[in-house]
Design a protein around this motif. Structure first.
Motif, PDB file in Angstrom:
ATOM      1  N   GLN A 111       0.749  -1.086   0.065  1.00 18.82           N
ATOM      2  CA  GLN A 111      -0.173  -0.053  -0.046  1.00 18.82           C
ATOM      3  C   GLN A 111       1.315   1.755   0.253  1.00 18.82           C
ATOM      4  OE1 GLN A 111      -2.925   0.552  -0.410  1.00 18.82           O
ATOM      5  NE2 GLN A 111      -3.800  -1.719  -0.292  1.00 18.82           N
ATOM      6  N   GLN A 112       2.308   0.879   0.927  1.00 17.26           N
ATOM      7  CA  GLN A 112       2.934   2.354   0.500  1.00 17.26           C
ATOM      8  C   GLN A 112       3.513   3.131  -0.138  1.00 17.26           C
ATOM      9  OE1 GLN A 112       5.861   1.270   3.292  1.00 17.26           O
ATOM     10  NE2 GLN A 112       3.866   2.246   5.396  1.00 17.26           N
ATOM     11  N   VAL A 113       3.644   1.748  -1.660  1.00 17.04           N
ATOM     12  CA  VAL A 113       3.979   1.599  -2.247  1.00 17.04           C
ATOM     13  C   VAL A 113       3.515   2.276  -3.263  1.00 17.04           C
ATOM     14  CG1 VAL A 113       4.981   0.179  -5.044  1.00 17.04           C
ATOM     15  CG2 VAL A 113       6.356  -0.359  -2.343  1.00 17.04           C
ATOM     16  N   ILE A 114       1.987   1.229  -3.353  1.00 12.24           N
ATOM     17  CA  ILE A 114       1.307   2.091  -4.050  1.00 12.24           C
ATOM     18  C   ILE A 114       0.621   4.018  -4.194  1.00 12.24           C
ATOM     19  CG2 ILE A 114      -1.701   2.503  -4.878  1.00 12.24           C
ATOM     20  CD1 ILE A 114      -1.614   0.011  -4.217  1.00 12.24           C
ATOM     21  N   GLN A 115       0.714   3.962  -2.575  1.00 10.67           N
ATOM     22  CA  GLN A 115       0.760   5.428  -2.311  1.00 10.67           C
ATOM     23  C   GLN A 115       1.585   6.650  -2.796  1.00 10.67           C
ATOM     24  OE1 GLN A 115      -0.054   6.327   1.831  1.00 10.67           O
ATOM     25  NE2 GLN A 115       0.325   8.559   1.411  1.00 10.67           N
ATOM     26  N   VAL A 816       8.008 -12.799   0.279  1.00 13.03           N
ATOM     27  CA  VAL A 816       7.713 -11.473  -0.748  1.00 13.03           C
ATOM     28  C   VAL A 816       7.381 -10.220   0.037  1.00 13.03           C
ATOM     29  CG1 VAL A 816       6.290 -10.973  -1.669  1.00 13.03           C
ATOM     30  CG2 VAL A 816       6.878 -13.866  -1.639  1.00 13.03           C
ATOM     31  N   ALA A 817       7.310  -9.820   1.478  1.00 15.52           N
ATOM     32  CA  ALA A 817       7.043  -8.981   1.978  1.00 15.52           C
ATOM     33  C   ALA A 817       8.441  -7.999   2.031  1.00 15.52           C
ATOM     34  CB  ALA A 817       6.319  -8.725   3.949  1.00 15.52           C
ATOM     35  N   ASP A 818       9.352  -8.669   2.806  1.00 18.06           N
ATOM     36  CA  ASP A 818      10.783  -8.241   2.643  1.00 18.06           C
ATOM     37  C   ASP A 818      11.515  -7.725   0.690  1.00 18.06           C
ATOM     38  OD1 ASP A 818      13.337  -7.928   3.678  1.00 18.06           O
ATOM     39  OD2 ASP A 818      14.452  -9.191   2.017  1.00 18.06           O
ATOM     40  N   ASP A 825      12.169   0.562  -0.246  1.00 15.25           N
ATOM     41  CA  ASP A 825      13.154   1.518   0.631  1.00 15.25           C
ATOM     42  C   ASP A 825      13.930   2.076  -0.238  1.00 15.25           C
ATOM     43  OD1 ASP A 825      11.623   0.919   2.561  1.00 15.25           O
ATOM     44  OD2 ASP A 825      13.283  -0.571   3.456  1.00 15.25           O
ATOM     45  N   SER A 826      14.514   1.356  -1.670  1.00 11.70           N
ATOM     46  CA  SER A 826      15.474   1.526  -2.526  1.00 11.70           C
ATOM     47  C   SER A 826      15.496   2.372  -3.781  1.00 11.70           C
ATOM     48  CB  SER A 826      15.927   0.549  -3.103  1.00 11.70           C
ATOM     49  OG  SER A 826      14.359  -0.350  -4.048  1.00 11.70           O
ATOM     50  N   PHE A 827      13.967   2.228  -3.892  1.00 17.78           N
ATOM     51  CA  PHE A 827      13.060   3.179  -5.277  1.00 17.78           C
ATOM     52  C   PHE A 827      12.468   4.654  -4.230  1.00 17.78           C
ATOM     53  CE2 PHE A 827      10.363   4.533  -8.660  1.00 17.78           C
ATOM     54  CZ  PHE A 827      11.756   3.468  -9.653  1.00 17.78           C
ATOM     55  N   TRP A 828      11.905   4.703  -3.318  1.00 16.35           N
ATOM     56  CA  TRP A 828      11.399   5.224  -2.242  1.00 16.35           C
ATOM     57  C   TRP A 828      12.654   5.187  -0.998  1.00 16.35           C
ATOM     58  CZ3 TRP A 828       8.029   3.036  -5.158  1.00 16.35           C
ATOM     59  CH2 TRP A 828       7.567   3.632  -6.041  1.00 16.35           C
ATOM     60  N   PRO A 829      14.033   6.117  -0.996  1.00 12.03           N
ATOM     61  CA  PRO A 829      14.663   5.912   0.497  1.00 12.03           C
ATOM     62  C   PRO A 829      13.894   7.079   0.410  1.00 12.03           C
ATOM     63  CG  PRO A 829      15.687   7.307  -1.534  1.00 12.03           C
ATOM     64  CD  PRO A 829      14.328   6.042  -1.388  1.00 12.03           C
ATOM     65  N   ASN A 830      13.324   7.110   3.035  1.00  8.36           N
ATOM     66  CA  ASN A 830      13.126   7.380   3.682  1.00  8.36           C
ATOM     67  C   ASN A 830      11.841   8.645   2.211  1.00  8.36           C
ATOM     68  OD1 ASN A 830      15.076   7.712   4.938  1.00  8.36           O
ATOM     69  ND2 ASN A 830      16.310   8.909   4.210  1.00  8.36           N
TER      70      ASN A 830
END
Length: 938
Positions: A111-115, A816-818, A825-830
């Motif tokens: 969900q964070q990735v989608i957001q 899979v969650a990892d 984290d690599s695409f959107w660090p912080n």
């Protein structure tokens, strides 16, 4: 009636009475004018309502007439503003279910990735058009629906066949096509013209080989033309949207095209660009094997084998930087020796780079095998070592076959196997006799039958081919076989004569040492070094002037511990002609530690240097110490041999450190040395040729039962099997009409041959990576037997279970969650979109290539080199590395993996036929189809 009348009169009187009473009370309460006021109030209320109605109607009528009279005015605004007004008036609440995969571990980071994706790829431009949230909610709902469909489908798929068979098949087949392309380039006659067009010709040759193998598909256009690739991805994404989107969203063309462009150009194309980048792959290789320690020997080997001056220049520049830094340090004391050693090592690396660059630029680069064959001094490998070493034996077999002496060699090997088997069976028999069991007659009869089989096959008059040996010895042996019980040593006399004949006959071993096969054997044993040229052997001069020997030995007692101490006298001749002499003292544990260090760093020394064994009891006895002193002296002289130093130039630093007049710092603990003392004899014994005997009993209890079936045919297996293995490949191919060089790897597997996945995978990968099909079949059979022993006998189905468990672990929700978290984290660090990294400097990329090759070569175990050869191992590893250095070929491999993934994910749909249509734009495919049709017509 009278009564009824009375009741009615009374009711009438009551109504009037009560009414009159109400009127009287109203007048008394409100006064006589109350009726007038009430009437006035009612009149005002009715009149006011009529007036208000009249005025409102008049106003409405005027407005209507005004509209009719001014009909020429602009119409009501339409388009985006009107649409937004209507959307504001009709707000539809959208409820989004945040569950996607059904696992909380995965859904939260997803969900964070989608957001983040909606925020950074859609909201930033959408809010310039509108503040309404409905569109964003619709997009999010559509994305989540597609992810739910994808997750549901992936849960229904059994991924184990894909990871254990399809993935390996795709990789091995890609490697086969690359190897065929390299072989076609190598067949060109003019290397000077080929040098400038190697990359282009390699691509052409690769896709030509792909067409011949796939027959229906060629990916050249998609992998080499960016516009065609974008069109391919758009078509593929439209198919995926059809499978994943709700019907309403898919039939909405605006929505479909919008999502197709985002998926094709915003997701898949950048991902494929990154995965196919050779520099990214090299970095990934280094990261994958980051736990392995750097191997200096592998690093120097890579520098001497590389054919790209840019790599050498990059390494040289870094060496110059390190030298400048070390020379700028202001140190004293013990640190100065460490820095000097580092500077000397860097200077040696710099010299190797300069020498290699000079040879590459001059065009005088020749293979090490050719250089050593023409100019080098070859190491001498005794015949007894050749006969017990699998790699050396395969080359000697090839040579003996060419010279017509294969019968002598096969006889020697068969007798060696007979002796080992007979000794083991007699030991088992003696143990049974102690237990009171009687099996002596049966065992002796089986041994006699085996001995007669060996005699008939190689020594009798009907033997073909027959071992040419003194007839008197043959008759003597025949007499023993007829009168006496056979013993393990019954063939020793003839075997010794055959060995002497192979050793001294000019046709065999003496000529073999001058044959190109001998040079190739040395290369596989990693004992073939490039000869030194003028100006490149300065670093060896000092070592060649170093001489040492053990002059004395004694026993010391230190804090209650008694140990032997050996005095080493060292002579060193300096470049100016002066000579230094000193003594240093070392214990046996120091020798042991030193031996472990150099054999770990230089794996090929383990087959040459043999440290005297350790004795547990009576190790302080004078006679034992003298013998130990003699053996250590021999070890030391072999170590200081100029040929040894020449073969391993960097060994000089270790020798100098060991012989310096100072306390020797051990790098290994006592436990490591004890384990080395215990394991090495077992490891050495496993290399004996007797391990090829496959009829050994599994246990003492069932040994004789099994031998009763096998001993009668032992000589045939030991002799005929060896001979046939030279000329015939053990069949792994299930279908005789398939050309193994023009088909996929999976076409060569028969499910009935072996159901053990690890064995099949290992054989396929080793065949393609190391090209074992072209090797001597004795070696190929030994490799197969070794893998079978490791997988079946040692582990059984454990490896199968481990593979299944590992695949389950890789696809578990936690893993899979990892993966999703790492991507986030690599695409959107912080939580911030990462910036596109700049292209790395060329020198850094070249050094990364060298580091990746060194890491790959360094992780290869010495046991693998002992099985298939050091040179074959190096060539196989470098072939795999070279395969990943071409971006277009990497794109082809990525698309092959994507095809296999989609075909596994959606088996009910006709993806294979779809890919044939998507790749049909290839002109090379059309030419091949026309050529195939014309050939069929003929």
């Amino acid at each position: 009636l009278l009564l009824t009348g009375c009741h009615m009169s009374l009711a009438g009187l009551s109504v009037w009475g009560w009414g009159g009473l109400g009127v009287v009370l109203f007048l008394i309460t409100f006064g006589p004018f109350a009726i007038f006021y009430l009437t006035f109030y009612i009149f005002c209320f009715v009149g006011g309502g009529f007036a208000v109605t009249l005025l409102f109607g008049k106003t409405s009528s005027e407005k209507h007439l005004e509209k009719c009279e001014h009909s020429y005015l602009p119409a009501t605004p339409t388009g985006i503003l009107k649409t937004l007004e209507e959307m504001k008036l009709e707000v539809k609440p959208i409820k989004i279910d945040r569950r996607v995969t059904g696992s909380n571990f995965i859904d939260e980071p997803l969900q964070q990735v989608i957001q983040f994706a909606l925020r950074d790829y859609i909201q930033y431009w959408y809010y310039t058009l509108s503040d309404d949230e409905s569109f964003l909610l619709e997009i999010r709902q559509t994305v989540q629906y597609a992810l739910v469909q994808f997750s549901t489908r992936s849960k229904e798929v059994d991924w184990q066949p894909y990871f254990t068979t399809r993935l390996v098949d795709d990789f091995a087949t890609h490697l086969r096509v690359f190897r065929k392309a390299q072989e076609r380039l190598g067949e060109k006659e003019d290397p000077k013209q080929r040098k400038g067009r190697t990359a282009t010709e390699l691509l052409e040759s690769f896709f030509e080989a792909e067409v011949e193998m796939e027959r229906k598909i060629c990916r050249d256009v998609v992998c080499t033309a960016p516009k065609e690739e974008e069109g391919f991805l758009r078509d593929l994404c439209e198919v995926l949207l059809y499978l994943l989107l709700p019907p309403g969203d898919f039939h909405n063309k605006n929505m479909r095209y919008f999502l197709r462009e985002i998926l094709a150009r915003g997701v898949l194309l950048p991902l494929i660009n990154q995965l196919s980048d050779p520099d990214y792959i090299n970095q990934f290789v280094i990261w994958m094997i980051r736990d392995s320690s750097a191997n200096y020997e592998a690093f120097m080997t890579i520098l001497k084998l590389t054919d790209r001056p840019a790599e050498l220049e990059a390494v040289k520049d870094k060496v110059m930087e390190e030298l400048q830094y070390l020379r700028s340090l202001d140190t004293a004391g013990d640190d100065i020796n460490v820095i000097k050693n580092q500077i000397n090592s860097l200077l040696f690396v710099k010299k190797v780079c300069e020498t290699r660059i000079q040879r590459l630029q001059s065009g005088k680069v020749i293979a090490t095998v050719l250089l050593a064959a023409n100019f080098g001094k070859l190491c001498i490998i005794p015949l007894e070592h050749i006969l017990v070493h699998n790699i050396a034996l395969q080359f000697f077999m090839d040579y003996m076959q060419q010279m017509g002496g294969q019968a002598d060699l096969f006889f020697w090997l068969t007798v060696e196997g007979y002796r080992v088997t007979a000794q083991q069976q007699l030991e088992v028999l003696q143990g049974w006799q102690k237990d009171g069991k009687k099996q002596s007659t049966q065992t002796k009869g089986l041994l006699k039958a085996a001995a007669l089989g060996v005699y008939d096959q190689y020594l009798s008059e009907k033997a073909s081919p027959r071992v040419q040996i003194d007839q008197a010895l043959v008759e003597k042996l025949s007499e023993k076989l007829s009168k006496e019980d056979p013993t393990p040593e019954i063939f020793d006399d003839i075997q010794r004569k055959v060995y002497d004949m192979m050793l001294r006959d000019e046709r065999f071993y003496p000529s073999f040492r001058q044959h190109p096969l001998y040079v190739r054997m040395l290369a596989e044993l990693d004992m073939l070094k490039e000869p030194s040229f003028r100006g490149s052997d300065d670093g060896e001069g000092e070592s060649m002037q170093l001489h040492a020997f053990i002059s004395d030995t004694g026993v010391c007692n230190d804090h209650g511990k008694t140990y032997a101490l050996y005095a080493i006298t060292v002579f060193r001749k300096n470049p100016d002609g002066s000579e230094d002499c000193w003594k240093t003292y070392r214990r046996y544990s120091d020798f042991h530690d030193f031996h472990m260090r150099i054999t770990e760093q230089f794996g090929n020394l383990s087959t040459i240097l043999k440290l005297p064994g350790k004795k547990t009891f009576n190790n302080m006895d004078r006679d034992f110490l003298e013998k130990r002193k003699k053996d250590l002296n021999a070890y030391l002289q072999l170590l200081l041999n100029p040929e040894m130093v020449k073969a391993c130039p960097t060994l000089t630093n270790y020798i100098n450190d060991f012989l310096e007049n100072k306390a020797y710092s051990k790098g290994k603990g006592d436990f490591a040395r004890k384990m080395d003392t215990f394991v090495n004899p077992l490891r050495s014994s496993m290399r004996n040729v007797s391990n090829a005997v496959k009829s050994l009993p599994d246990s003492l209890a069932e040994g004789m039962t099994k031998m009763s079936d096998n001993m009668g045919r032992m000589s045939e297996r030991l002799g005929q099997d060896i001979k046939q293995s030279i000329f015939k490949v053990p069949p792994l191919i299930a279908k005789s009409d398939i050309d193994p060089e023009h088909c996929r790897i999976s076409a060569q597997l028969d499910d009935n041959v072996d159901d053990n996945i690890p064995l099949r995978v290992m054989l396929l990968l080793m065949d393609e990576v190391f090209d074992l099909k072209e090797r001597n079949q004795w070696l190929r059979r030994n490799i197969k037997n070794l893998l079978q022993q490791l997988i079946r006998a040692t582990y059984g189905d454990t490896i199968n279970r481990k593979i299944v468990d590992h695949v389950d672990f890789m696809t578990a929700p936690e893993q899979v969650a990892d993966y999703v978290k790492r991507f986030r984290d690599s695409f959107w660090p912080n939580g911030i979109l990462a910036e596109t990294p700049p292209r790395r400097d060329k020198n850094i990329r070249m050094r990364t290539r060298v580091a990746a090759k060194t890491s790959l070569l360094g992780i290869m175990p010495d046991e693998l080199k002992h099985i298939i050869g050091a040179d074959t191992t190096r060539k196989g590893i470098l072939r795999v590395f070279d395969m990943f250095q071409h971006q277009q070929l990497n794109r082809r491999l990525v698309y092959v993996f994507l095809e296999g993934f989609l075909e596994t994910m959606f088996p009910q749909y006709k993806f294979p036929e779809l890919f044939v249509k998507l790749y049909s734009r290839s002109e090379r495919m059309h030419r091949y189809s026309q050529k195939l049709r014309s050939t069929q017509k003929r």
